[in-house]
Design a protein around this motif. Sequence first.
Motif, PDB file in Angstrom:
ATOM      1  N   LEU A   1       5.306 -47.631 -28.608  1.00  8.23           N
ATOM      2  CA  LEU A   1       4.720 -46.698 -27.637  1.00  8.23           C
ATOM      3  C   LEU A   1       3.723 -45.770 -28.325  1.00  8.23           C
ATOM      4  O   LEU A   1       2.647 -45.481 -27.783  1.00  8.23           O
ATOM      5  CB  LEU A   1       5.804 -45.861 -26.966  1.00  8.23           C
ATOM      6  N   ARG A   2       4.085 -45.322 -29.538  1.00  6.62           N
ATOM      7  CA  ARG A   2       3.158 -44.451 -30.269  1.00  6.62           C
ATOM      8  C   ARG A   2       1.879 -45.220 -30.605  1.00  6.62           C
ATOM      9  O   ARG A   2       0.780 -44.691 -30.487  1.00  6.62           O
ATOM     10  CB  ARG A   2       3.823 -43.935 -31.544  1.00  6.62           C
ATOM     11  N   ARG A   3       2.032 -46.483 -31.004  1.00  8.64           N
ATOM     12  CA  ARG A   3       0.846 -47.295 -31.308  1.00  8.64           C
ATOM     13  C   ARG A   3      -0.036 -47.457 -30.070  1.00  8.64           C
ATOM     14  O   ARG A   3      -1.258 -47.408 -30.145  1.00  8.64           O
ATOM     15  CB  ARG A   3       1.273 -48.684 -31.766  1.00  8.64           C
ATOM     16  N   ILE A   4       0.632 -47.695 -28.924  1.00 15.96           N
ATOM     17  CA  ILE A   4      -0.127 -47.934 -27.691  1.00 15.96           C
ATOM     18  C   ILE A   4      -0.869 -46.677 -27.261  1.00 15.96           C
ATOM     19  O   ILE A   4      -1.974 -46.739 -26.730  1.00 15.96           O
ATOM     20  CB  ILE A   4       0.845 -48.420 -26.585  1.00 15.96           C
ATOM     21  N   ASN A   5      -0.269 -45.535 -27.527  1.00 17.24           N
ATOM     22  CA  ASN A   5      -0.849 -44.276 -27.049  1.00 17.24           C
ATOM     23  C   ASN A   5      -2.153 -43.939 -27.756  1.00 17.24           C
ATOM     24  O   ASN A   5      -3.099 -43.465 -27.123  1.00 17.24           O
ATOM     25  CB  ASN A   5       0.175 -43.160 -27.259  1.00 17.24           C
ATOM     26  N   ARG A   6      -2.220 -44.203 -29.092  1.00 17.05           N
ATOM     27  CA  ARG A   6      -3.338 -43.673 -29.882  1.00 17.05           C
ATOM     28  C   ARG A   6      -4.503 -44.644 -29.954  1.00 17.05           C
ATOM     29  O   ARG A   6      -4.315 -45.835 -30.124  1.00 17.05           O
ATOM     30  CB  ARG A   6      -2.846 -43.351 -31.289  1.00 17.05           C
TER      31      ARG A   6
END
Lengths: 254, 233
Positions: B94-99
């Motif tokens: 999710l963190r990867r997808i967000n940034r």
Amino acid sequence: MARKPKPGPEPEPNSDTEPEPEAEGAPVGRRAMLGMLGAGAAGLATAPYLQRKWEDFLAAASQVDASGLTGLLPNPGGFRYYSVVGSVPHKDETNYQLRVTGLVERPRHYTLDHLRAMPQARVVHDVVCTDGWRVEKVPFDGVRLADILDDAGVRSPGAAIRFTCFDGAYSESLTLEQARRSDVLVALNMQDRPISHAHGGPVRLYVAPMYFYKSAKWLSGISVIDKVVPGYWEERGYAVDGWLNDADRRGNAA
Amino acid sequence: MPSTAGSTTPTGAAMRPEAAGRVRRFSPAERWVHRATGLLMLVCLSTAACLYFGPLAQLVGRRYLMVTLHEWSGILLPLPFVLGLGSPAFRADLRRINRFSAYDRQWLRAARRRRNRHAARPAGKFNAGQKLYAGWIAGAVLVMMFTGLLMWFMGLLPSISRTSAIFVHDILAWAIAIVLLGHMRRALEDPEARLGMRTGYVSRSWAQRHHSQWLGKDRTTTATTTPTEADKV
């Protein structure tokens, strides 16, 4: 967020717990989500205006649309088919019967020919569904429910009507006072044509001052009872009195 | 070196046979989140079609059953996501997808100009299109839930008319259907991407071709190809 304590050992060393090489830069994913939420809120706020524009556009588009594809778009401005059962038998002159029973002097069985031979009334009113679609100024022809009740003769303590349908599941209700309004029809024609099976034919109810779920399709039984029994959708949360907002609740609007 | 990974593992027999040339893309928890969300979405969309299209409605009928299935599949749609938050791998993705990185902007520029060579479209574990899709569909599902609840519980917010809620629900349903078709088309075009979601593993060469910035920057992923790590959620 739900950061639960994990049973067992932490899976380290692992990319999950180290600073993320990819977890830098603008939070565009979050912005996309918040942007969509904002668009949704704006859509709700401007829906009445947008919907009017959309309907105007569809009306214009359907004039030049030979394929009928505009009928699939949201709010197509036409009827939609609803049935609460898997399949509905087809009935016509040969096997249709409307039974009037319950608290009446003279129980009746009407065939289609009987109904057609009775005095016909015409009601032109909007059809409004709770699901947001509406068809304006639809002409219905048929026998006034009041005439059928008079023909059978309501006995005391008759105070309400229960309608049943030959789909085997649907039912509806009206108080006797509502049922006697002049804009409540046992309808045989809609838009000057015999009512088709998909529209609830050969005989359906039309209760002009109320939402369309009150206008039971495939009508086969009228039973006079002493108090209102909620109908199919009314047992599932719909209002028993489905008045339209602008309906005249007291007198005879038609 | 990746090529020596197999030889340094004495318990090689326990490994997946292809593990040496393969990299872990999704943990079991992530794949279950995807599977459950996909199934709920499918139920939600197919019941919607049965409620909405005249010919389908005439064929299927059973309106109350369709309404009930539609309401519950819709209300449960975020549940796999919420349960997934318990998984560190899911949270990390999710963190990867967000940034958004610089190469994500390059990917978008290339996509706008219809340049499809892999070199023109650098991507991390998730490409820019996947990132935008994920963020958008999350927002769209929440708007659908909100307008759906307004229709379900009439009079929840009297200031918003049911007609308005239905209007937004209908229009957004079309947008979601179209975007999901695009999502499935992308998957159909790329068998190895589907394999990654099905088994959790992709080949190193696929990863380098389609997600050039993923493994280079994220060396620790190689460690997860060992069987002990692979079994963790």
